[in-house]
Structures are given as C-alpha cells and as structure tokens.
Design an enzyme around this catalytic site. Structure first.
Site, PDB file in Angstrom:
ATOM      1  N   SER A  11     -19.149  12.074 -13.099  1.00 46.13           N
ATOM      2  CA  SER A  11     -20.437  12.886 -12.450  1.00 46.13           C
ATOM      3  C   SER A  11     -21.645  12.346 -13.132  1.00 46.13           C
ATOM      4  CB  SER A  11     -20.328  14.364 -12.473  1.00 46.13           C
ATOM      5  OG  SER A  11     -20.189  15.014 -13.775  1.00 46.13           O
ATOM      6  N   TRP A  12     -21.582  12.331 -14.460  1.00 48.37           N
ATOM      7  CA  TRP A  12     -22.849  12.072 -15.231  1.00 48.37           C
ATOM      8  C   TRP A  12     -23.231  10.424 -14.940  1.00 48.37           C
ATOM      9  CZ3 TRP A  12     -27.401  13.874 -15.615  1.00 48.37           C
ATOM     10  CH2 TRP A  12     -28.198  13.776 -16.706  1.00 48.37           C
ATOM     11  N   GLY A 134     -30.469  16.321 -23.009  1.00 48.85           N
ATOM     12  CA  GLY A 134     -31.318  17.399 -22.724  1.00 48.85           C
ATOM     13  C   GLY A 134     -30.970  18.432 -21.752  1.00 48.85           C
ATOM     14  N   ALA A 138     -25.323  17.103 -13.995  1.00 47.39           N
ATOM     15  CA  ALA A 138     -25.214  15.657 -12.866  1.00 47.39           C
ATOM     16  C   ALA A 138     -25.498  16.373 -11.571  1.00 47.39           C
ATOM     17  CB  ALA A 138     -23.741  15.208 -13.127  1.00 47.39           C
ATOM     18  N   LYS A 189     -24.143  23.107 -28.878  1.00 48.60           N
ATOM     19  CA  LYS A 189     -24.463  24.147 -27.819  1.00 48.60           C
ATOM     20  C   LYS A 189     -23.218  24.203 -26.921  1.00 48.60           C
ATOM     21  CE  LYS A 189     -25.188  21.107 -24.170  1.00 48.60           C
ATOM     22  NZ  LYS A 189     -24.463  20.840 -23.030  1.00 48.60           N
ATOM     23  N   THR A 246     -26.717  25.467 -20.429  1.00 49.48           N
ATOM     24  CA  THR A 246     -25.081  25.338 -20.395  1.00 49.48           C
ATOM     25  C   THR A 246     -24.676  26.817 -20.370  1.00 49.48           C
ATOM     26  OG1 THR A 246     -25.679  23.435 -21.676  1.00 49.48           O
ATOM     27  CG2 THR A 246     -23.511  24.307 -21.523  1.00 49.48           C
ATOM     28  N   SER A 252     -22.085  24.684 -15.252  1.00 46.12           N
ATOM     29  CA  SER A 252     -21.673  24.575 -16.764  1.00 46.12           C
ATOM     30  C   SER A 252     -20.053  24.427 -16.971  1.00 46.12           C
ATOM     31  CB  SER A 252     -22.146  25.335 -17.726  1.00 46.12           C
ATOM     32  OG  SER A 252     -21.702  25.358 -19.185  1.00 46.12           O
ATOM     33  N   ARG A 253     -19.446  23.520 -17.189  1.00 46.25           N
ATOM     34  CA  ARG A 253     -17.870  23.600 -17.211  1.00 46.25           C
ATOM     35  C   ARG A 253     -17.562  24.249 -18.608  1.00 46.25           C
ATOM     36  NH1 ARG A 253     -17.519  17.135 -18.027  1.00 46.25           N
ATOM     37  NH2 ARG A 253     -18.983  17.277 -16.248  1.00 46.25           N
ATOM     38  N   GLU A 279     -16.366  19.680 -22.908  1.00 50.89           N
ATOM     39  CA  GLU A 279     -16.637  19.005 -24.211  1.00 50.89           C
ATOM     40  C   GLU A 279     -16.594  20.131 -25.424  1.00 50.89           C
ATOM     41  OE1 GLU A 279     -16.958  15.820 -24.670  1.00 50.89           O
ATOM     42  OE2 GLU A 279     -17.901  15.140 -23.012  1.00 50.89           O
TER      43      GLU A 279
END
Length: 336
Positions: A11-12, A134, A138, A189, A246, A252-253, A279
């Site tokens: 996606s990103w 930052g 996505a 984060k 996030t 946010s996953r 992540e």
C-alpha cells in the site's frame, strides 16, 4: 524530471509511486510476488491493500529487480521492515555508488538493534541512505488528502533532492539532518500504538488514550536522546505527529491489532485478522533491548512486550501501569 524505482508494491509503495508519477517522474515499481505484479499491470490498482486508488498507465510494474534499479535517480525502499535486510542484500548487486536509497518503512531490526538506514548501509556501503517518514497513511496519500512528511539524510543536498522529488500541493515535505531521531520515532511509536489499541479494545476512553500518547512520547524521547538523537525531532512530525496519527487512526494496523488483543485475541490471532504486517510487533522486542542497553525506563513498552510474548492480559498490563510508584512528571523541573 527524474527516474524513481519503488522497491515494494504494498500500500505505501503504491501510494508513493502515485505521488512521484503525479509529479512527472518516470516510475517503476518492483515486487518479488509475480501475482502482485500481474494484478497491478492488469487492474492498475492494488485491490487487496489500496482498493479504490487507481495507478497511472505510465507506471511500470516489474518483478525484475535490475529493471527497477538500473538508471534510477532515486530508489524508494518500501518493503516491510522485517524484509529490509533481505531485500537490501538483493539490491546490492545492482546498486551504483552514491545512489540515493530512501527507507520508508518503520522499524528496528530485532537481532542487531540497527535502524533501517543502518541496515541498508551495512548491506550496500556505497548507498546514500536516507529516510522519509511522518504522520501518513497510504489510504489518505492515495486519495491525495493533504499530508506532511520529513526527508532525513546525512547531507542537506540529499534531503533537499528527496524533498523536491516528492513535494507538491497536497504532499508537503520538510527536511532534517536527524535521521536517527526520525527512525526511532517512527519505529517505536508503533509499539505505543499497540498499547493505545489495547486500551480501545478494553473500552477505555479519551483520557487513557491521551495518557498513553503523552507518556509514550516521553519514553521514546528518553531513549532517543540517550542514543544521540535531538529532542526537537521527537516533538515534531516524526515524533509526536506520527505517534498521534498511529494511535488514533482507523487506518492504523498497529492500533487495530492492539484493539483485537484488548478484546482477548492472542498476538498471532490479531496478526492473522489484520492480514497486513504489524510493524510494532517486530519492533517491540528491539525497543526493550535498546532500553536495557541504554539504561532507559520504558514501562509502556515493557507491558506491551508482556502482552505480546508472555500472554499477559491487556487489562492487567494497564492496571500495572496505573499502579506504578508515584513520580514527578518532569524530573528536570525543580521546586523553588
């Protein structure tokens, strides 16, 4: 106009490829997955990870890494952090001295405790490794919603080159020399966002979320400064800005995985449900190891690790945080 290779078609990677294409650059996107490349060529859309975002006919999709790298002015390394070293090893055969490689994933390598630009430099010593990060999802970048990031590099020229490649009326890019601070903020984060998600899953409110965000950035800042980063970086877009988005966003996953764990899912069950790389799970152990190495207290991240890897109920982790010894908020402030 320049030529850019995007290494990673998630996606990103696809969202950033769209930005570069919109800016008039020649863009080639690589994936190791033949099925993914076939889908992107046929549909001009990542139907699994970025549905509804159409990709220009001018963007080239390939599974040939040499094709994606050869003659490129800029390489964007957009694979998940856990695959950064493996991918960089493959890239080393085709990289040319001084080629700019911009890391856009967020993580700390668990075994080596290296940041991703450090991993890139170890595998490709001749690379000009940089970072772009930052508060950005996505899904929103793909829809051209206003977004602001930071380009970090060892030299001003490299940072400003990246800034020029990406920046447009809806995608604003600042520059910074503090690559370490940016990478630590971006990686750690995600661990705090897992905690914020757990609080949401438990049904807690805005007070809890605000506490986790502010105390979370305090933890990240303590460690980052001890490691040589600048405190100002952690108060900016790649610190508190990235942490807020996030911890709070429906995209946010990490927050979503945390929510599921707050509702009683195991870490693996939550990862399977999210169906994307979370992540924060990969960075959590590294964060604790860095805290111990630099003798830094990281109570929120410690509790997240216990929930992830020791089957501790999320509710017990929150309770333990609330019942810690009484402390002053800022140890640098003194009574008159």
């Amino acid at each position: 106009m320049g030529k850019a290779g995007v290494i990673g078609a998630g996606s990103w990677g696809c969202a950033l490829a769209r930005v570069l294409d919109k800016n008039g650059h020649e863009v080639t996107v690589w994936s190791v997955l033949e099925d993914e490349i076939s889908m992107l060529r046929e549909k001009r859309e990542h139907t699994d990870k970025l549905p509804g975002v159409k990709l220009s006919e001018k963007i080239i999709f390939t599974s040939d890494l040499k094709e994606a790298m050869e003659g490129m002015d800029l390489l964007v390394l957009a694979v998940p952090s856990a695959y950064t070293r493996k991918t960089a090893k493959k890239m080393a055969s085709f990289a040319v001295p001084g080629q700019i490689i911009v890391s856009v994933a967020k993580g700390i390598e668990e075994d080596s405790l290296m940041t991703l630009t450090e991993v890139i430099k170890e595998e490709i010593p001749s690379a000009d490794a940089a970072v772009l990060c930052g508060p950005s999802h996505a899904e929103e970048v793909g829809k051209e919603l206003p977004t602001t990031l930071v380009a970090g590099a060892e030299t001003r020229d490299t940072a400003e080159y990246i800034q020029g490649m990406f920046m447009n009326e809806v995608f604003r890019v600042y520059t910074s020399p503090d690559v370490l601070g940016m990478e630590l903020g971006g990686a750690l984060k995600n661990v705090i966002a897992l905690a914020a998600g757990m609080a949401d899953g438990l049904g807690y409110g805005d007070n809890t979320k605000a506490a986790l965000i502010t105390r979370g950035i305090a933890e990240i800042g303590r460690l980052a400064v001890k490691m040589g980063a600048n405190a100002e970086t952690l108060s900016g877009l790649t610190g508190i800005g990235d942490l807020i988005v996030t911890c709070a966003s429906r995209h946010s996953r990490n927050r979503r995985a945390g929510m599921l764990m707050g509702k009683g899912y195991t870490m693996q069950q939550a990862m399977d449900e999210v169906k994307m790389v979370v992540e924060g799970v990969y960075s959590a152990k590294a964060a604790i190891a860095l805290g111990k190495k630099h003798q830094t207290s990281m109570p929120i991240i410690e509790q997240v690790n216990q929930v992830l890897f020791e089957d501790k109920p999320a509710k017990d982790a929150v309770m333990e945080l609330m019942l810690r010894d009484r402390k002053a908020e800022h140890t640098s402030l003194e009574w008159e």
